[in-house]
Design an enzyme around this catalytic site. Structure first.
Site, short mmCIF file in Angstrom:
data_model
loop_
_atom_site.label_atom_id
_atom_site.label_comp_id
_atom_site.label_asym_id
_atom_site.label_seq_id
_atom_site.Cartn_x
_atom_site.Cartn_y
_atom_site.Cartn_z
N ASN A 94 0.85 -1.19 0.00
CA ASN A 94 0.00 0.00 0.00
C ASN A 94 0.89 1.25 0.00
O ASN A 94 1.68 1.45 0.92
CB ASN A 94 -0.90 -0.05 1.25
N HIS B 27 0.99 6.21 1.81
CA HIS B 27 1.75 7.17 2.63
C HIS B 27 2.91 7.84 1.88
O HIS B 27 3.48 8.80 2.39
CB HIS B 27 2.18 6.52 3.95
N HIS C 214 -5.65 3.49 -1.52
CA HIS C 214 -6.97 3.80 -0.98
C HIS C 214 -7.36 5.22 -1.40
O HIS C 214 -6.76 6.19 -0.94
CB HIS C 214 -6.91 3.69 0.56
N ARG D 77 -9.49 7.78 -0.70
CA ARG D 77 -10.43 8.17 0.36
C ARG D 77 -11.34 9.30 -0.12
O ARG D 77 -10.95 10.10 -0.98
CB ARG D 77 -9.67 8.63 1.62
N ARG E 11 -7.24 12.63 1.30
CA ARG E 11 -6.15 13.11 2.16
C ARG E 11 -4.77 12.67 1.66
O ARG E 11 -3.79 13.30 1.96
CB ARG E 11 -6.35 12.66 3.61
N GLU F 166 -8.54 0.21 -2.76
CA GLU F 166 -9.37 0.21 -1.55
C GLU F 166 -10.35 1.36 -1.68
O GLU F 166 -9.96 2.48 -2.03
CB GLU F 166 -8.52 0.41 -0.30
N THR G 184 -8.40 3.41 8.58
CA THR G 184 -9.60 2.59 8.62
C THR G 184 -9.69 1.88 9.98
O THR G 184 -8.80 1.12 10.33
CB THR G 184 -9.57 1.53 7.49
N GLU H 274 -10.93 -9.67 3.10
CA GLU H 274 -9.64 -9.28 3.69
C GLU H 274 -9.89 -9.15 5.18
O GLU H 274 -10.69 -8.32 5.62
CB GLU H 274 -9.11 -7.96 3.11
N HIS I 202 -3.70 -4.65 7.67
CA HIS I 202 -3.88 -3.49 8.56
C HIS I 202 -3.04 -3.65 9.83
O HIS I 202 -3.22 -4.59 10.59
CB HIS I 202 -5.34 -3.25 8.95
N GLY J 179 1.07 -1.46 4.33
CA GLY J 179 1.46 -0.12 3.89
C GLY J 179 2.38 0.60 4.84
O GLY J 179 3.59 0.73 4.60
N1 PXP Z 1 -5.81 -3.24 4.09
C1 PXP Z 1 -6.82 -2.32 4.17
C2 PXP Z 1 -8.18 -2.73 3.76
C3 PXP Z 1 -6.56 -1.01 4.60
O1 PXP Z 1 -7.57 -0.12 4.68
C4 PXP Z 1 -5.23 -0.64 4.90
C5 PXP Z 1 -4.93 0.77 5.27
O2 PXP Z 1 -5.18 1.61 4.19
C6 PXP Z 1 -4.23 -1.62 4.79
C7 PXP Z 1 -4.55 -2.91 4.41
C8 PXP Z 1 -2.81 -1.32 5.11
O3 PXP Z 1 -2.69 -1.02 6.47
P1 PXP Z 1 -1.30 -0.53 7.05
O4 PXP Z 1 -0.99 0.76 6.40
O5 PXP Z 1 -1.56 -0.43 8.52
O6 PXP Z 1 -0.29 -1.60 6.71
#
Ligand code: PXP
Length: 243
Positions: A6, A9, A42, A44, A48, A69, A100, A150, A190, A212
């Protein structure tokens, strides 16, 4: 096991100054070169980090699958239908949240989720639902016609002690087994980090991890290719030991 990286960032840093660097496309290409299996972004509702143009540009330039996402918001759904990513992961979204927070409540939003799944399917997009590791959410997900779930690993990642962590891991294992039994593909993500990824990566039923923050954070020090390589290595070790 596939690793989706992901890259939100990278865009977070860019948006901090509303400038053009770091270039998101460059990050996507480096992640691809590092042999990640997919790019996750993602879009959003508050934009952001990822912007609409990022999604189109990354989709057009990468050869590995794009996992978008997205919430159930109609404007976002229409963008997804226009971009046609390889996969869409439906997530809940609250404006005030930092990231999220919980999984999608598929049961309570059943008709809307089912409708969005169908529209995405009509465009040939695979659909995954981001849910808490609860049996009833797995069942409801199956009933929407989604291809995959997921599992939200946030509670596991945020567990306050070892006992709580074991309990959360157990929930992930049970939900993964149940999902697979129902014929769903099982993903997870996540809050996964270099420190906590291995027990989740060792769950046989899980086919894909989406990670991510931790990878992008490490890339500040070691570069994005090395950060992806190190994560892949841990996943490989966890998987290899479990077979
Ligand atoms: N999976 C989903 C569905 C998410 O919403 C996110 C965050 O955008 C991630 C994975 C990745 O999470 P993290 O950035 O904490 O690794």
């Amino acid at each position: 096991m596939r690793l989706g990286v992901n890259i939100d960032h990278v865009a977070t840093i860019r948006q901090a100054r509303r400038t053009t660097e770091p270039e998101l496309i460059y990050a996507a290409l480096l992640v691809q070169e590092a042999l990640a299996d997919g790019i996750t972004m993602h879009l959003r509702e508050d934009r952001r980090h990822i912007q609409d143009s990022d999604v189109y540009q990354v989709k057009n330039i990468i050869k590995i699958p794009l996992n978008l996402e997205m919430s159930l918001n109609e404007e976002i759904v229409n963008i997804a239908l226009d971009v046609v990513p390889h996969q869409a992961t439906l997530v809940p979204e609250k404006r005030e949240e930092i990231t999220t927070e919980g999984g999608l409540d598929v049961q309570s939003n059943f008709d809307r989720v089912k409708d969005v799944v169908k529209r995405l399917h009509d465009k040939g997009i695979l659909v995954s639902l981001f849910i808490d590791p609860e049996e009833w959410q797995v069942e409801a997900s199956k009933e929407t016609g989604a291809d995959a779930i997921e599992l939200h690993t946030g509670s596991y990642a945020n567990a306050k002690n070892e006992r709580e962590r074991e309990l959360e891991l157990e929930k992930l294992i049970n939900a993964a087994k149940y999902g697979k039994k129902l014929g769903l593909h099982v993903h997870a993500g996540h809050g996964l980090t270099y420190e906590n990824v291995k027990p989740v990566a060792a769950i046989e039923e899980i086919e894909e991890l989406n990670i991510g923050h931790s990878i992008i954070a490490k890339s500040v020090f070691v570069g994005i290719k090395e950060a992806v390589r190190l994560m892949r290595q841990l996943i490989y070790e966890a998987r290899w030991k479990s077979v």
